[in-house]
Design an enzyme around this catalytic site. Sequence first.
Site, PDB file in Angstrom:
ATOM      1  N   ASP A  16     -18.639  27.863  -1.347  1.00  0.00           N
ATOM      2  CA  ASP A  16     -17.294  27.379  -1.027  1.00  0.00           C
ATOM      3  C   ASP A  16     -16.568  26.864  -2.269  1.00  0.00           C
ATOM      4  OD1 ASP A  16     -17.303  27.934   1.661  1.00  0.00           O
ATOM      5  OD2 ASP A  16     -18.047  25.965   2.257  1.00  0.00           O
TER       6      ASP A  16
ATOM      7  N   TYR B 168     -31.203  25.037  -2.681  1.00  0.00           N
ATOM      8  CA  TYR B 168     -29.964  24.330  -3.000  1.00  0.00           C
ATOM      9  C   TYR B 168     -30.295  22.930  -3.502  1.00  0.00           C
ATOM     10  CZ  TYR B 168     -26.871  27.714  -0.682  1.00  0.00           C
ATOM     11  OH  TYR B 168     -26.169  28.837  -0.338  1.00  0.00           O
TER      12      TYR B 168
END
Length: 258
Positions: free
Chosen positions: A53, A111
């Site tokens: 994003d 992540y």
Amino acid sequence: MTRYKAQISYDGSAFSGFQRQPNCRTVQEEIERTLKRLNSGNDVIIHGAGRTDVGVHAYGQVIHFDLPQARDVEKLRFGLDTQCPDDIDIVKVEQVSDDFHCRYDKHIKTYEFLVDIGRPKNPMMRNYATHYPYPVIIELMQEAIKDLVGTHDFTGFTASGTSVENKVRTIFDAKIQFEASKNLLIFTFTGNGFLYKQVRNMVGTLLKIGNGRMPISQIKTILQAKNRDLAGPTAAGNGLYLKEIIYEDEECFSNFRK
């Protein structure tokens, strides 16, 4: 056509995400523009393993693309790296089989999420860590995060309105480290896939637990209820990093499956 796989890293601060979109600067658009120059003005479409994003960073994003002829992979990497903008780095390029697909081939993602808990905040980290100005008890979060490990339906941790039907994912490892010299919390999650905003929602929930505004048992409650309203707020994207992607044919893949 010859297919290439590339590992790339980028500073997401000035991008509106990875995926191409109208009237916005994106990672995909910049790399495709560079590949077009290297391909005699002909368009080249790239595919990404993860669609990060706005503001989200990457150390280990993986892409693939096709070129009409075979190239020396190091010369191709160097050409791409030197002609891409400064906030994109081409780490590695390799030739792969025609049926390789960076998104759909079986893989494991890791992540990282950085949280600045300094008071006052560090202005140098404003684009690279989410600031959390409230006191936290790290041990509470370290205990709660254990409940995320395993195979679960993560409906309660995804963004409302997501179109993905199967929300079952497996998290192989989840941990929190504290880098005292920088007042940084480092959240790390490794799994076989993550839903839209799942990592950011898990971090937002864990911070609320650390602040004492949710019980340690809240993770279990959210997983059982599959209710997004029971989770914490979505942490800002500037602290999120796509750290690593490991594919099934890589030697270390099996280490996470044990």
